[in-house]
Design a protein around this motif. Structure first.
Motif, short mmCIF file in Angstrom:
data_model
loop_
_atom_site.label_atom_id
_atom_site.label_comp_id
_atom_site.label_asym_id
_atom_site.label_seq_id
_atom_site.Cartn_x
_atom_site.Cartn_y
_atom_site.Cartn_z
N LYS A 194 -3.90 4.76 3.88
CA LYS A 194 -4.53 3.46 4.12
C LYS A 194 -6.01 3.66 4.44
CE LYS A 194 -4.75 -0.95 4.92
NZ LYS A 194 -6.22 -1.00 4.98
N HIS A 221 0.83 -1.19 0.00
CA HIS A 221 0.00 0.00 0.00
C HIS A 221 0.87 1.25 0.00
CE1 HIS A 221 -3.51 -2.46 0.76
NE2 HIS A 221 -2.86 -3.06 1.73
N ASP A 268 -7.43 1.19 -0.88
CA ASP A 268 -7.09 -0.22 -1.10
C ASP A 268 -7.69 -0.73 -2.40
OD1 ASP A 268 -5.63 -0.31 1.18
OD2 ASP A 268 -7.15 -1.33 2.40
#
Length: 443
Positions: A97, A92, A102
């Motif tokens: 995040k 990532h 994602d």
């Protein structure tokens, strides 16, 4: 960076929600994407499928998150090409995040062909895998109940496990039934022993002398009923596994064969084409290896299948099974590293088979274990044996041949000169001068 898929999507899967990012790229390279969150109910997943097909999405990538990916995979299977990727392989962007990021990151990686799909077997094999894993859970639960039973016996000072090898054998079970019924005469209960256990009647009488309270009799009765129930469940699941194996598709004669086997030069030397490989025939092949029975072979095949073309080589299969040594090298030096991640269920099965195999005397696996355990320890040695057993399974299925036993003297014959020199040096240290003569010359 070169684009591989012009219509793709990334899914970030959770227990209650699925964040999806669909991407389509035009002929001029214009990038268009859309993000949407769906529920995980069946109706919501059907809406997700329609939403993906509206953009003519062909490939979908999602991470393997526990059990949550399975219903989505089952519903999208057959409609789209699905890539189930290892979460550790997806890096990532630091500091960004979120579920949306994602999904977008998965879609971008998939569009450029940077994701590697995990091996997902066909649905019949997945069904068989569910059955075999459930049987393992039942066997483990039965072992836990037996431990609780022994705990109650110890609290009542009944030392039956110290005399009888199997606390639930035929003789021991009759004695336990008498205890539950309220019988307290140790001599009478000891006289229920059968077979070789009758040679231990004095020890049995001492072991069965204890003080069993009313609540302990109740607990013993409940544990015995639970064990009987689990035995019945294990037998029922075993019958269902046998039926599932009979219904499994057969592998064609030339499918999954090992391409590394040397082929004859002339047509006259060509061996006959091998027959189609059924699942029961594959189980019988694995059963020829030491430490393997029908149940263990069923568990192994439920995890790995019978078509070895899905693994490029035996080393790839060992890595997939989680038995390959770790890779940690820096500055030209190799450092100790843990085992690679892989199929934890298959690794447990292979280790279980390895422990059984090393108890078979006069075999290659037993010699390998003794050779390694002396200098590397028992734990590392048993993993090496499990690795060797798994590689053997790969070649047995790829070549459709039974297990080839190399013998306990394999390592001595392989390095015969080194072994001979070492033995001569040991005799010289003891003050002997030895002259060797081959047996063939003496005859």
């Amino acid at each position: 960076m070169r684009l591989v898929y012009n219509r793709c999507a990334g899914l970030d899967v959770h227990k209650k929600t699925v964040v999806a990012c669909r991407v389509r790229i035009g002929e001029q390279g214009e990038w268009e994407q859309e993000v949407r969150t769906f529920g995980t109910m069946t109706c919501d997943l059907l809406d997700l499928l329609d939403w993906l097909l509206a953009w003519e999405v062909t490939h979908v990538a999602m991470e393997s998150t526990g059990e949550y990916w399975k219903p989505i995979y089952n519903l999208l299977e057959g409609q789209l090409a699905i890539l189930l990727v290892n979460a550790q392989h997806v890096k990532h962007v630091p500091g960004r995040k979120t579920d949306v990021k994602d999904a977008e990151w998965l879609a971008e990686l998939l569009a450029h062909g940077l994701l590697r799909a995990s091996f997902i077997p066909a649905k019949p094999q997945r069904d068989l895998r569910d059955l075999t894993r459930y049987r393992v859970n039942l066997v483990q639960e039965r072992a836990r109940v037996i431990q609780r039973l022994q705990k109650v016996l110890e609290q009542a000072n009944i030392k039956l496990a110290s005399v009888a090898t199997d606390v639930l054998g035929v003789s021991s079970r009759r004695m336990l039934d008498e205890l539950v019924a309220g019988k307290a005469d140790a001599a009478t209960m000891a006289d229920l022993a059968k077979g070789r256990l009758r040679n231990k009647l004095p020890a049995l009488e001492k072991a069965l002398t204890g003080i069993v309270a009313t609540h302990q009799r109740f607990l013993l009765a409940q544990h015995l009923v639970h064990i009987d129930f689990l035995d019945e469940q294990i037998e029922t699941v075993g019958q269902q596994i046998a039926q599932q194996i009979e219904a499994m598709p057969t592998l064609p004669p030339d499918a999954g064969m090992d391409n590394g086997v040397a082929q004859p030069n002339t047509a006259a030397e060509q061996p006959p084409s091998p027959p189609a490989l059924t699942w029961q025939a594959a189980i019988d092949l694995l059963d020829t290896a030491p430490g393997v029975d029908q149940k263990l072979a069923q568990q192994v095949l439920a995890e790995m299948g019978i078509n070895m073309q899905q693994f490029p080589s035996a080393h790839h299969f060992a890595a997939w099974a989680g038995l390959a040594p770790g890779n940690r090298q820096s500055g030209g030096k190799r450092y100790a590293a843990r085992l690679s991640d892989g199929n934890q269920h298959l690794r447990t099965i292979l280790v279980q088979g390895a422990w059984a195999a090393v108890r078979s005397k006069g075999t290659y696996l037993c010699a390998l274990y003794r050779r390694l355990s002396a200098r590397r320890g028992k734990k590392r040695a048993i993993i090496a044996v499990a690795h060797s057993l798994g590689v053997s399974f790969y070649h047995m299925l790829a070549r459709r041949q039974p297990y080839l036993e190399l013998g306990a003297a394999y390592f001595d014959q392989r390095s015969k000169g080194v072994k001979t020199d070492w033995l001569l040096k040991q005799l010289n240290k003891l003050g002997y001068h030895v002259q060797l003569e081959p047996l063939a010359a003496l005859a």
